[in-house]
Design an enzyme around this catalytic site. Structure first.
Site, PDB file in Angstrom:
ATOM      1  N   ASP A 206      -7.532   1.182   3.863  1.00  0.00           N
ATOM      2  CA  ASP A 206      -8.050   0.887   4.902  1.00  0.00           C
ATOM      3  C   ASP A 206      -9.736   0.623   4.889  1.00  0.00           C
ATOM      4  O   ASP A 206     -10.491   0.257   5.646  1.00  0.00           O
ATOM      5  CB  ASP A 206      -8.298   1.646   6.189  1.00  0.00           C
ATOM      6  CG  ASP A 206      -6.577   1.664   6.624  1.00  0.00           C
ATOM      7  OD1 ASP A 206      -5.721   0.776   6.095  1.00  0.00           O
ATOM      8  OD2 ASP A 206      -6.032   2.289   7.447  1.00  0.00           O
TER       9      ASP A 206
ATOM     10  N   HIS B  29      -5.279  -6.003   6.312  1.00  0.00           N
ATOM     11  CA  HIS B  29      -6.468  -5.299   5.871  1.00  0.00           C
ATOM     12  C   HIS B  29      -7.593  -6.123   5.351  1.00  0.00           C
ATOM     13  O   HIS B  29      -7.481  -7.318   5.654  1.00  0.00           O
ATOM     14  CB  HIS B  29      -5.444  -4.770   4.483  1.00  0.00           C
ATOM     15  CG  HIS B  29      -4.818  -3.749   4.876  1.00  0.00           C
ATOM     16  ND1 HIS B  29      -5.172  -2.136   4.656  1.00  0.00           N
ATOM     17  CD2 HIS B  29      -3.768  -3.507   5.602  1.00  0.00           C
ATOM     18  CE1 HIS B  29      -4.175  -1.399   5.352  1.00  0.00           C
ATOM     19  NE2 HIS B  29      -3.111  -2.324   5.869  1.00  0.00           N
TER      20      HIS B  29
ATOM     21  N   SER C  57      -4.105  -1.301   0.049  1.00  0.00           N
ATOM     22  CA  SER C  57      -3.073  -2.370   0.714  1.00  0.00           C
ATOM     23  C   SER C  57      -3.748  -3.700   0.881  1.00  0.00           C
ATOM     24  O   SER C  57      -4.784  -3.743   1.295  1.00  0.00           O
ATOM     25  CB  SER C  57      -2.574  -1.439   1.891  1.00  0.00           C
ATOM     26  OG  SER C  57      -1.913  -2.727   2.668  1.00  0.00           O
TER      27      SER C  57
ATOM     28  N   GLY D 147       0.853  -1.121  -0.097  1.00  0.00           N
ATOM     29  CA  GLY D 147      -0.055  -0.018  -0.102  1.00  0.00           C
ATOM     30  C   GLY D 147       1.116   1.204  -0.009  1.00  0.00           C
ATOM     31  O   GLY D 147       0.431   2.439  -0.565  1.00  0.00           O
ATOM     32  N   SER D 148       1.992   1.352   0.814  1.00  0.00           N
ATOM     33  CA  SER D 148       3.000   2.398   0.559  1.00  0.00           C
ATOM     34  C   SER D 148       3.457   2.543  -0.688  1.00  0.00           C
ATOM     35  O   SER D 148       3.719   3.799  -1.010  1.00  0.00           O
ATOM     36  CB  SER D 148       4.030   2.031   1.822  1.00  0.00           C
ATOM     37  OG  SER D 148       3.583   1.878   2.947  1.00  0.00           O
TER      38      SER D 148
ATOM     39  N   ASN E  17      10.597  -0.151  -9.749  1.00  0.00           N
ATOM     40  CA  ASN E  17      10.092  -1.634 -10.035  1.00  0.00           C
ATOM     41  C   ASN E  17       9.212  -1.860  -8.870  1.00  0.00           C
ATOM     42  O   ASN E  17      10.006  -2.333  -7.951  1.00  0.00           O
ATOM     43  CB  ASN E  17      11.056  -2.477 -10.367  1.00  0.00           C
ATOM     44  CG  ASN E  17      10.349  -4.063 -10.668  1.00  0.00           C
ATOM     45  OD1 ASN E  17       9.261  -4.052 -10.391  1.00  0.00           O
ATOM     46  ND2 ASN E  17      11.128  -5.011 -10.884  1.00  0.00           N
TER      47      ASN E  17
HETATM   48  C1  LIG Z   1      -4.069   4.444   5.345  1.00  0.00           C
HETATM   49  C2  LIG Z   1      -3.003   3.653   5.116  1.00  0.00           C
HETATM   50  N1  LIG Z   1      -2.323   4.070   4.079  1.00  0.00           N
HETATM   51  C3  LIG Z   1      -1.008   3.082   3.710  1.00  0.00           C
HETATM   52  C4  LIG Z   1      -1.100   2.091   4.318  1.00  0.00           C
HETATM   53  C5  LIG Z   1       0.372   1.170   4.062  1.00  0.00           C
HETATM   54  O1  LIG Z   1       0.190  -0.040   3.373  1.00  0.00           O
HETATM   55  P1  LIG Z   1       1.129  -1.225   3.441  1.00  0.00           P
HETATM   56  O2  LIG Z   1       1.535  -1.694   4.924  1.00  0.00           O
HETATM   57  O3  LIG Z   1       0.849  -2.244   2.410  1.00  0.00           O
HETATM   58  O4  LIG Z   1       2.649  -0.634   2.935  1.00  0.00           O
HETATM   59  C6  LIG Z   1      -1.427   1.751   5.448  1.00  0.00           C
HETATM   60  C7  LIG Z   1      -1.099   0.527   6.180  1.00  0.00           C
HETATM   61  O5  LIG Z   1      -1.892  -0.013   7.111  1.00  0.00           O
HETATM   62  C8  LIG Z   1      -2.701   2.500   5.973  1.00  0.00           C
HETATM   63  O6  LIG Z   1      -3.448   1.992   7.077  1.00  0.00           O
END
Ligand SMILES: Cc1ncc(COP(=O)(O)O)c(C=O)c1O
Length: 434
Positions: A194, A220, A215, A86-87, A288
């Protein structure tokens, strides 16, 4: 059936059996660990994973294509790109808006991006990493989303975009935010990480922004282990996302594919020699960020269960809400934005004045009930903000209150009714003692 197919069938049958026998959940007993989140899966996910492993394609392949198609279809977006978190999805969505292909509308260093400080840091990280300036607006309690009455105050001639999450699955005031973005021609990135399945005005979140992200980390609504997605209905943004996700290249051929367009050696790009191999033409400095086909295979199996997960989350939220209603003199319970139907990620609770969050979470944790803060609380107070240029609208009292007095509990589909009742009972005990 060939020997190969027969052997595969036997292997997958055994794997399903293993999944059912050794990955099942045992019924809840008081005192068992109650997680704030967790993977919910079974034989189907193990079979999909093994099927992909036997194929040994490894990188993005047929399962990725299927997952992207199913996911986009579910959200109601035209294009979806599966990524490794998600990041990464947030990074990609933000960086897509810096593409030179967007001309005058491309984000530039020093531009201002409106967001909130109460949330997960990687909603804000790409803004800072690129060299744009985050402008922090406060949130409201108990919705925990942007206070839209502060939007106009946050605006400046440098404002170019709004990047916001639907906090803990609760849709923000989409109508007000979209009107603001339309009025001032701002981009909107919807961090939908979320909120999978949440609705606003009868439509699923994730289609309101120019771009949106998900994510699939285990906590999740569905999981692929690590994983995420960026989606949009705008063809140019989809093209930029593909390019930046896949090394920045111009060519749209999938991994392992050559010359889909039939003009691989025929075109002129930049100052390269005429006919230079299109596979190695770069329209962006990209990344990538692809995930593997094995992750996508799990995602396909999870998608088939999503509706069930959503029903269970909603049921657990309603059960916990009903059980905690009598405690409202001590606790502030969460509230959905008007016209929205959240699929809550967790159950946020703010302690009223005189109630010690520390005592409550310590008591709950001692009884094997996991608790969580609203991620970074107030991002402005985090060590990572040292030396970062930003603007904030007022003193962010709501954000401060979240940092000081909020915790959240799990309502994920793996929790049974008995576990929810136990959680409420222990919370009630904690309040008597706190
Ligand atoms: C609102 C939100 N954005 C982004 C992320 C990041 O997701 P990831 O952990 O898959 O990088 C999270 C992680 O829980 C999140 O709560």
């Amino acid at each position: 059936m060939t020997n190969k197919d027969e052997l595969k069938e036997r292997i997958l049958k055994l794997i399903r059996q293993y999944g059912e026998e050794y990955h099942g959940r045992k019924p809840f007993e008081p005192g068992d660990r109650i997680g704030c989140a967790g993977r919910v899966y079974g034989g189907e996910e193990l079979v999909a994973l093994a099927d992909s492993a036997l194929e040994f394609w490894l990188t993005a392949g047929r399962y990725t294509e299927e997952f992207e198609r199913k996911f986009a279809g579910y959200i109601g977006a035209k294009y979806c790109a599966f990524v490794n978190s998600g990041s990464s999805a947030n990074l990609l969505a933000f960086m897509a808006l810096t593409s030179p292909l967007l001309g005058e509308r491309a984000l530039r260093r020093g531009d201002e991006i409106i967001t909130v400080a109460a949330g997960f840091p990687t909603t804000v990280a790409p803004i800072v990493q690129f060299g744009a300036t985050p402008v922090f607006v406060d949130i409201t309690i108990p919705q925990y989303n942007i206070d839209v009455t502060q939007l106009e105050a946050a605006l400046s001639p440098r404002t170019k975009a709004v990047m916001l999450a639907h906090t803990l699955g609760n849709p923000f005031n989409v109508k007000a935010v979209r009107e603001f973005c339309r009025k001032y021609k701002l981009w909107l990135i919807e961090d939908n990480c979320d909120a999978l399945g949440s609705e606003y005005g009868g439509r699923r979140t994730g289609i309101f922004g120019d771009l949106a992200t998900s994510s699939f980390y285990p906590a999740h609504h569905i999981t692929t282990g690590e994983g995420g997605a960026v989606y949009t209905s705008q063809p140019l943004l989809a093209q930029i996302i593909r390019s930046m996700r896949d090394w920045g290249r111009d060519c749209m051929c999938a991994p392992g594919q050559d010359d889909l367009c039939g003009h691989r050696f025929e075109r002129q790009f930049g100052e390269l020699p005429q006919g230079y191999d299109h596979k190695y033409v770069y329209s962006h400095f990209g990344y990538n960020l692809k995930a593997t086909d094995m992750q996508a295979a799990i995602g396909v199996a999870q998608m088939a269960k999503l509706e069930g997960f959503i029903t269970a989350r909603k049921r657990n939220f309603a059960l916990l809400y009903a059980a905690l209603e009598p405690l409202q003199d001590k606790l502030i319970l969460p509230e959905a934005c008007p016209d929205s139907e959240p699929v809550w990620f967790g159950f946020p609770i703010t302690c009223r004045e005189g109630v010690s969050r520390k005592r409550i979470v310590t008591y709950l944790e001692k009884h094997n009930i996991q608790t969580r803060m609203l991620f970074a609380g107030n991002l402005l107070r985090q060590p990572c903000m040292r030396g970062v240029e930003f603007r904030a609208i007022g003193g962010l009292p709501g954000t401060e209150a979240v940092m000081n007095h909020l915790f959240w509990l799990g309502i994920y589909p793996g929790l049974e009714e008995k576990a929810i009742a136990y959680m409420a009972e222990k919370l009630s005990e904690a309040l008597r003692l706190a």
